[in-house]
Design an enzyme around this catalytic site. Sequence first.
Site, PDB file in Angstrom:
ATOM      1  N   GLY A 169       0.783  -1.228   0.000  1.00 38.13           N
ATOM      2  CA  GLY A 169       0.000   0.000   0.000  1.00 38.13           C
ATOM      3  C   GLY A 169       0.811   1.271   0.000  1.00 38.13           C
ATOM      4  O   GLY A 169       0.257   2.370  -0.033  1.00 38.13           O
ATOM      5  N   SER A 181       0.950  -4.403 -18.625  1.00 35.95           N
ATOM      6  CA  SER A 181       0.427  -4.369 -17.259  1.00 35.95           C
ATOM      7  C   SER A 181      -0.814  -5.227 -17.076  1.00 35.95           C
ATOM      8  O   SER A 181      -1.631  -5.362 -17.993  1.00 35.95           O
ATOM      9  CB  SER A 181       0.081  -2.923 -16.870  1.00 35.95           C
ATOM     10  N   HIS A 223      -0.445   4.295 -13.075  1.00 37.02           N
ATOM     11  CA  HIS A 223       0.253   4.775 -14.270  1.00 37.02           C
ATOM     12  C   HIS A 223      -0.311   6.106 -14.764  1.00 37.02           C
ATOM     13  O   HIS A 223       0.453   6.980 -15.200  1.00 37.02           O
ATOM     14  CB  HIS A 223       0.180   3.722 -15.379  1.00 37.02           C
TER      15      HIS A 223
END
Length: 444
Positions: A223, A252, A369
């Site tokens: 996290g 990804s 991203h």
Amino acid sequence: MQPSSDNANKPQRDFEHVRDSMHSAISMNKTEVIDTVLNDFSEGYFSLCYENRRRLLLVLAKEYDLNRTQVCELIKQYLGVLGEEAQSAGHEEDGVLGSFYRIERNLRHALKPMYEGLFERLNMHPGGLKVLTSLRADILSILAEENIASLRALDSYLKEKLGTWLSPAALELHQITWDDPASLLEKIVAYEEVLWDDPPIPECEATCALFYSISSTQRGLAGINLGKFLIKRVITLVKRDMPHISTFATISPIPGFIQWLLSKLASQSKLAEVNDISQSSADRSGSAFRENILEPEEEKALMDLSEEFVAGKNGMERMLNLLTSKNHEWSNFAPLLSILKTPLLRLCARYLLQEKKRGKALDSVANFHLQNGAMIERINWMADRSENGLHQSAGIMVNYVYRLENIEEYAQSYFSTGQIHASDDVCRYVEPLNEHQPATDKRG
């Protein structure tokens, strides 16, 4: 068989010793011996069994929390000064402000839990960061079994501290080569599944650099966004050392796609079972919850399938049954792959481009991203046929592309308005939907 008295008492003595050393590490002011105390605590903690670690962390969370009696008293003082200010009608302003500043300073100090001292000292201690990540890994394991409010607060505080101490400016960027220790290389292979095949072309001829993975092998860092702003630094260094590289992209995963899709299919297929919806105004307001997940030709293709392959009263129910079939049987049958490809790619594009939470991309990897300035370039069918890939995204993966000239602009527009930049090819998947329905923003 009962354990001997010596063996029965030894764990308790070990626990009490570590507890005492933890107390000393928090309360001791003698800087000349603090390193010895921290070493004693660290070694003692790692020697404890899981149950005793759990006991110790609960002690830390409950007995070394902030002093709420003191906090309440300071709040009363603050409210009292507010009352005095109202009565003074602006007179003796400096004196009132002085009282505010003093109480606010004391409040800031009182709102810091005592265990902050342990964290701060370990952070400055050689090897202390490893101890802190191990502490948090154990905290997360306990919270996975039982939701304990005091331990949850301890985790939140430690996570925030680790996020500060592991800021991009404090991180070391290190290129892994065959000259690195074998233990490090083995760990990367184990966690990242790196393929050691010969590259298809010489490195000097490559024009594209692919970010394979940005992840953490430490559970205690879960996290904590260690990759934020790191990609831009990597791009800058790669461009410096390999100026012929012009494209920087990722391949990804899409971890939340199937979970989102199955939820949609389940709810909408149930609504679609109601065939006798009247056209009254009341029913029209209820029908707003209905949504056409499938295009007509997609619905027809699924309904034309023989019940030998899949059962279901409508296309959405059939797709749901296929995607939840045992061992992902649909992925091994060419006719089913052909039928599912178009709707799954379209719905995946919708998920990435339109499904949002608090104004940002619902998918965690997409959010990462996009906030770093990437754009969604391409969606890849059956790019990950592993068990995990099929389970989380029906085998679909996505390319995010970083263009140096656009990184700052894209990151800023995503941050300020939630705008998601994507290629024309990706946008085409959802163009028909854009004519009829707005992007959704899930709040929660």
